[in-house]
Write a protein that holds these residues in place. Structure first.
Motif, PDB file in Angstrom:
ATOM      1  N   VAL A 169       0.843  -1.192   0.000  1.00  0.00           N
ATOM      2  CA  VAL A 169       0.000   0.000   0.000  1.00  0.00           C
ATOM      3  C   VAL A 169       0.880   1.245   0.000  1.00  0.00           C
ATOM      4  O   VAL A 169       1.808   1.360   0.811  1.00  0.00           O
ATOM      5  N   ARG A 170       0.583   2.166  -0.907  1.00  0.00           N
ATOM      6  CA  ARG A 170       1.263   3.455  -0.954  1.00  0.00           C
ATOM      7  C   ARG A 170       0.297   4.535  -0.480  1.00  0.00           C
ATOM      8  O   ARG A 170      -0.786   4.692  -1.037  1.00  0.00           O
ATOM      9  N   LEU A 171       0.713   5.275   0.542  1.00  0.00           N
ATOM     10  CA  LEU A 171      -0.143   6.291   1.157  1.00  0.00           C
ATOM     11  C   LEU A 171       0.315   7.690   0.779  1.00  0.00           C
ATOM     12  O   LEU A 171       1.497   8.024   0.906  1.00  0.00           O
ATOM     13  N   THR A 172      -0.620   8.509   0.324  1.00  0.00           N
ATOM     14  CA  THR A 172      -0.388   9.932   0.082  1.00  0.00           C
ATOM     15  C   THR A 172      -1.358  10.708   0.957  1.00  0.00           C
ATOM     16  O   THR A 172      -2.570  10.506   0.870  1.00  0.00           O
ATOM     17  N   ARG A 173      -0.833  11.588   1.791  1.00  0.00           N
ATOM     18  CA  ARG A 173      -1.670  12.302   2.759  1.00  0.00           C
ATOM     19  C   ARG A 173      -1.989  13.717   2.298  1.00  0.00           C
ATOM     20  O   ARG A 173      -1.222  14.365   1.598  1.00  0.00           O
ATOM     21  N   ASP A 174      -3.158  14.171   2.737  1.00  0.00           N
ATOM     22  CA  ASP A 174      -3.531  15.586   2.759  1.00  0.00           C
ATOM     23  C   ASP A 174      -3.546  16.254   1.394  1.00  0.00           C
ATOM     24  O   ASP A 174      -3.077  17.376   1.223  1.00  0.00           O
TER      25      ASP A 174
ATOM     26  N   ALA B  56     -20.609  11.735  15.227  1.00  0.00           N
ATOM     27  CA  ALA B  56     -21.767  12.571  15.546  1.00  0.00           C
ATOM     28  C   ALA B  56     -21.684  13.956  14.907  1.00  0.00           C
ATOM     29  O   ALA B  56     -22.244  14.912  15.422  1.00  0.00           O
ATOM     30  N   PHE B  57     -20.976  14.052  13.793  1.00  0.00           N
ATOM     31  CA  PHE B  57     -20.774  15.329  13.091  1.00  0.00           C
ATOM     32  C   PHE B  57     -20.068  16.350  13.975  1.00  0.00           C
ATOM     33  O   PHE B  57     -20.121  17.543  13.705  1.00  0.00           O
ATOM     34  N   HIS B  58     -19.363  15.876  15.016  1.00  0.00           N
ATOM     35  CA  HIS B  58     -18.645  16.747  15.935  1.00  0.00           C
ATOM     36  C   HIS B  58     -17.159  16.395  16.053  1.00  0.00           C
ATOM     37  O   HIS B  58     -16.362  17.246  16.437  1.00  0.00           O
ATOM     38  N   ARG B  59     -16.808  15.163  15.812  1.00  0.00           N
ATOM     39  CA  ARG B  59     -15.443  14.714  16.051  1.00  0.00           C
ATOM     40  C   ARG B  59     -15.120  13.617  15.046  1.00  0.00           C
ATOM     41  O   ARG B  59     -15.942  13.251  14.213  1.00  0.00           O
ATOM     42  N   GLY B  60     -13.892  13.089  15.141  1.00  0.00           N
ATOM     43  CA  GLY B  60     -13.468  12.030  14.243  1.00  0.00           C
ATOM     44  C   GLY B  60     -12.306  12.469  13.376  1.00  0.00           C
ATOM     45  O   GLY B  60     -11.897  13.633  13.387  1.00  0.00           O
ATOM     46  N   SER B  61     -11.765  11.507  12.630  1.00  0.00           N
ATOM     47  CA  SER B  61     -10.579  11.775  11.832  1.00  0.00           C
ATOM     48  C   SER B  61     -10.541  10.863  10.624  1.00  0.00           C
ATOM     49  O   SER B  61     -11.006   9.717  10.678  1.00  0.00           O
ATOM     50  N   LYS B  62      -9.945  11.356   9.555  1.00  0.00           N
ATOM     51  CA  LYS B  62      -9.738  10.519   8.373  1.00  0.00           C
ATOM     52  C   LYS B  62      -8.561   9.567   8.551  1.00  0.00           C
ATOM     53  O   LYS B  62      -8.299   8.747   7.673  1.00  0.00           O
ATOM     54  N   ARG B  63      -7.877   9.650   9.676  1.00  0.00           N
ATOM     55  CA  ARG B  63      -6.677   8.840   9.882  1.00  0.00           C
ATOM     56  C   ARG B  63      -6.902   7.712  10.891  1.00  0.00           C
ATOM     57  O   ARG B  63      -7.714   6.845  10.690  1.00  0.00           O
ATOM     58  N   GLU B  64      -6.177   7.735  11.994  1.00  0.00           N
ATOM     59  CA  GLU B  64      -6.089   6.573  12.881  1.00  0.00           C
ATOM     60  C   GLU B  64      -7.027   6.619  14.078  1.00  0.00           C
ATOM     61  O   GLU B  64      -6.985   5.730  14.915  1.00  0.00           O
ATOM     62  N   GLU B  65      -7.837   7.647  14.211  1.00  0.00           N
ATOM     63  CA  GLU B  65      -8.650   7.776  15.422  1.00  0.00           C
ATOM     64  C   GLU B  65      -9.653   6.644  15.540  1.00  0.00           C
ATOM     65  O   GLU B  65     -10.352   6.297  14.590  1.00  0.00           O
ATOM     66  N   ARG B  66      -9.729   6.074  16.754  1.00  0.00           N
ATOM     67  CA  ARG B  66     -10.685   5.009  17.064  1.00  0.00           C
ATOM     68  C   ARG B  66     -11.444   5.401  18.322  1.00  0.00           C
ATOM     69  O   ARG B  66     -10.897   6.050  19.205  1.00  0.00           O
ATOM     70  N   PHE B  67     -12.704   4.981  18.401  1.00  0.00           N
ATOM     71  CA  PHE B  67     -13.527   5.269  19.572  1.00  0.00           C
ATOM     72  C   PHE B  67     -13.752   3.992  20.365  1.00  0.00           C
ATOM     73  O   PHE B  67     -13.895   2.903  19.789  1.00  0.00           O
ATOM     74  N   THR B  68     -13.793   4.125  21.699  1.00  0.00           N
ATOM     75  CA  THR B  68     -14.010   2.990  22.579  1.00  0.00           C
ATOM     76  C   THR B  68     -15.206   3.270  23.470  1.00  0.00           C
ATOM     77  O   THR B  68     -15.340   4.366  24.024  1.00  0.00           O
ATOM     78  N   GLU B  69     -16.086   2.286  23.583  1.00  0.00           N
ATOM     79  CA  GLU B  69     -17.251   2.414  24.461  1.00  0.00           C
ATOM     80  C   GLU B  69     -17.698   1.020  24.864  1.00  0.00           C
ATOM     81  O   GLU B  69     -17.724   0.096  24.036  1.00  0.00           O
ATOM     82  N   ASP B  70     -18.063   0.861  26.148  1.00  0.00           N
ATOM     83  CA  ASP B  70     -18.520  -0.432  26.672  1.00  0.00           C
ATOM     84  C   ASP B  70     -17.518  -1.548  26.381  1.00  0.00           C
ATOM     85  O   ASP B  70     -17.899  -2.691  26.090  1.00  0.00           O
ATOM     86  N   GLY B  71     -16.241  -1.200  26.423  1.00  0.00           N
ATOM     87  CA  GLY B  71     -15.209  -2.203  26.260  1.00  0.00           C
ATOM     88  C   GLY B  71     -14.900  -2.581  24.830  1.00  0.00           C
ATOM     89  O   GLY B  71     -14.047  -3.455  24.596  1.00  0.00           O
ATOM     90  N   ALA B  72     -15.556  -1.953  23.845  1.00  0.00           N
ATOM     91  CA  ALA B  72     -15.337  -2.283  22.439  1.00  0.00           C
ATOM     92  C   ALA B  72     -14.751  -1.072  21.722  1.00  0.00           C
ATOM     93  O   ALA B  72     -15.097   0.072  22.015  1.00  0.00           O
ATOM     94  N   GLN B  73     -13.886  -1.341  20.772  1.00  0.00           N
ATOM     95  CA  GLN B  73     -13.267  -0.274  19.990  1.00  0.00           C
ATOM     96  C   GLN B  73     -13.552  -0.502  18.512  1.00  0.00           C
ATOM     97  O   GLN B  73     -13.473  -1.622  18.010  1.00  0.00           O
ATOM     98  N   ASP B  74     -13.880   0.595  17.822  1.00  0.00           N
ATOM     99  CA  ASP B  74     -14.124   0.477  16.392  1.00  0.00           C
ATOM    100  C   ASP B  74     -12.811   0.525  15.627  1.00  0.00           C
ATOM    101  O   ASP B  74     -11.736   0.705  16.204  1.00  0.00           O
ATOM    102  N   SER B  75     -12.873   0.326  14.326  1.00  0.00           N
ATOM    103  CA  SER B  75     -11.707   0.436  13.454  1.00  0.00           C
ATOM    104  C   SER B  75     -11.666   1.830  12.841  1.00  0.00           C
ATOM    105  O   SER B  75     -12.710   2.429  12.553  1.00  0.00           O
ATOM    106  N   SER B  76     -10.478   2.354  12.641  1.00  0.00           N
ATOM    107  CA  SER B  76     -10.322   3.689  12.079  1.00  0.00           C
ATOM    108  C   SER B  76     -10.526   3.662  10.575  1.00  0.00           C
ATOM    109  O   SER B  76     -10.514   2.606   9.936  1.00  0.00           O
TER     110      SER B  76
END
Length: 335
Positions: free
Chosen positions: A33-38, A85-105
């Motif tokens: 995979v070749r990544l080009t940012r921004d 929630a249209f308030h936070r998040g990222s196009k990169r590596e950010e993941r959210f954790t709730e009730d012991g579970a984490q999503d994928s970025s």
């Protein structure tokens, strides 16, 4: 839950063949995979409530599959939109954790898709706190009534997110900003789709084989862009996203792209009901819609979580998405 399962069963019958039929050929691949940012894909308005609104650049990251040191050409593409929630998040590596579970970025998803031969774009879009402006007037008849979108029940989750972010409770001004952010996000994704199509040769993609996908607010945005605005794409997948902003019963037209929906067993009630509405709006116009649920999770779940769908299929979320893409974007990405 019984109603949700009934809708899923009906929706699964609307797509032939179900993605489970090709899942064995859709396991994540092994391209480099070749990544080009921004990269700047456009500009859009913010600080709309001020005397002097301004614009800002909108950015995306590109994940290209590589073989023998060279990016592949004429590939199918996926454009991903993050949740928050249209308030936070990222196009990169950010993941959210709730009730012991984490999503994928979004980066996790894009790397997986690129390894399997898809060029993947992860975009940013304007958030509520930026006070986004709308580039054009929108026909109110095409929208879910604002009172519904801004009802206390609909905003309950938003208040939780704002509290976690240290933001004050919603007032009249921030409610309007939130409303515009839902519509503005779809405008931004539509802009990104046009940008990607216009530079198809540069990115090594086939402009006629593009899918939109996203999680939560990003999934709502993908649905609004494809079925509300009518962006020219071939497939849509929604990870825990439903109806908000555009009234799909008014905007969906025959011939629009097929959709794949995921909802977790213990997902937010608004996501469950919004998914039922979205599926009903699509199938009413003859649009193929397949649904799968993710047992044992709440709103956040990783792409490796098991999903249950048509024909008693039991496959990871990521594998089901890859099978859906392979079935609807033409040739296999691994050819």
């Amino acid at each position: 839950m019984i109603m949700l399962k009934a809708v899923f069963a009906a929706a699964a019958c609307a797509m032939l063949p179900p993605v489970s039929a090709v899942a064995a050929a859709a396991e994540p691949g092994d391209y480099d995979v070749r990544l080009t940012r921004d990269l700047v894909y456009g500009r859009a308005g913010i600080e709309a409530s001020r005397d002097r609104p301004r614009t800002r650049d909108l950015l995306l990251d590109v994940y290209r599959p590589v073989a023998d040191g060279k990016p592949l050409a004429n590939r199918p593409a996926v454009i991903m939109t993050f949740g928050g929630a249209f308030h936070r998040g990222s196009k990169r590596e950010e993941r959210f954790t709730e009730d012991g579970a984490q999503d994928s970025s979004m980066a996790d998803y894009c790397r997986t898709f690129a390894r399997s031969g898809y060029v993947c774009f992860s975009i940013e879009y304007r958030l509520t706190q930026e006070d986004p402006g709308l580039a054009k007037s929108i026909d109110e008849a095409k929208l879910v009534p604002k009172a519904v979108n801004l009802s206390p029940a609909a905003l309950a989750r938003i208040e939780i997110v704002r509290q976690r972010m240290g933001l004050p409770p919603l007032d009249d001004g921030s409610r309007e900003q939130y409303w515009r952010s839902i519509l503005g996000a779809a405008d931004d994704l539509a802009m990104a789709t046009g940008f990607v199509r216009s530079r198809a040769r540069d990115f090594g993609i086939d402009a006629d084989r593009i899918a939109l996908g996203g999680f939560s607010a990003g999934a709502i945005t993908a649905l609004n862009t494809a079925y509300g605005i009518g962006a020219p794409v071939k497939a849509v997948f929604a990870l825990s996203g439903g109806v908000s902003g555009y009234n799909l019963f008014e905007t969906v037209q025959p011939g629009m792209p097929p959709a794949l929906f995921f909802v977790a067993q213990n997902d937010l009630e608004g996501i469950q009901s919004g998914t039922r509405i979205a599926i009903a709006a699509l199938t009413a116009k003859g649009i193929a819609a397949e649904a799968a649920w993710v047992p044992g999770f709440g709103h956040f779940y990783p792409m490796g979580a098991v999903s249950l769908g048509a024909n008693v299929s039991r496959i990871p979320v990521e594998t089901r998405i890859l099978a859906f893409l392979e079935a609807n974007l033409g040739a296999s990405a691994n050819e």
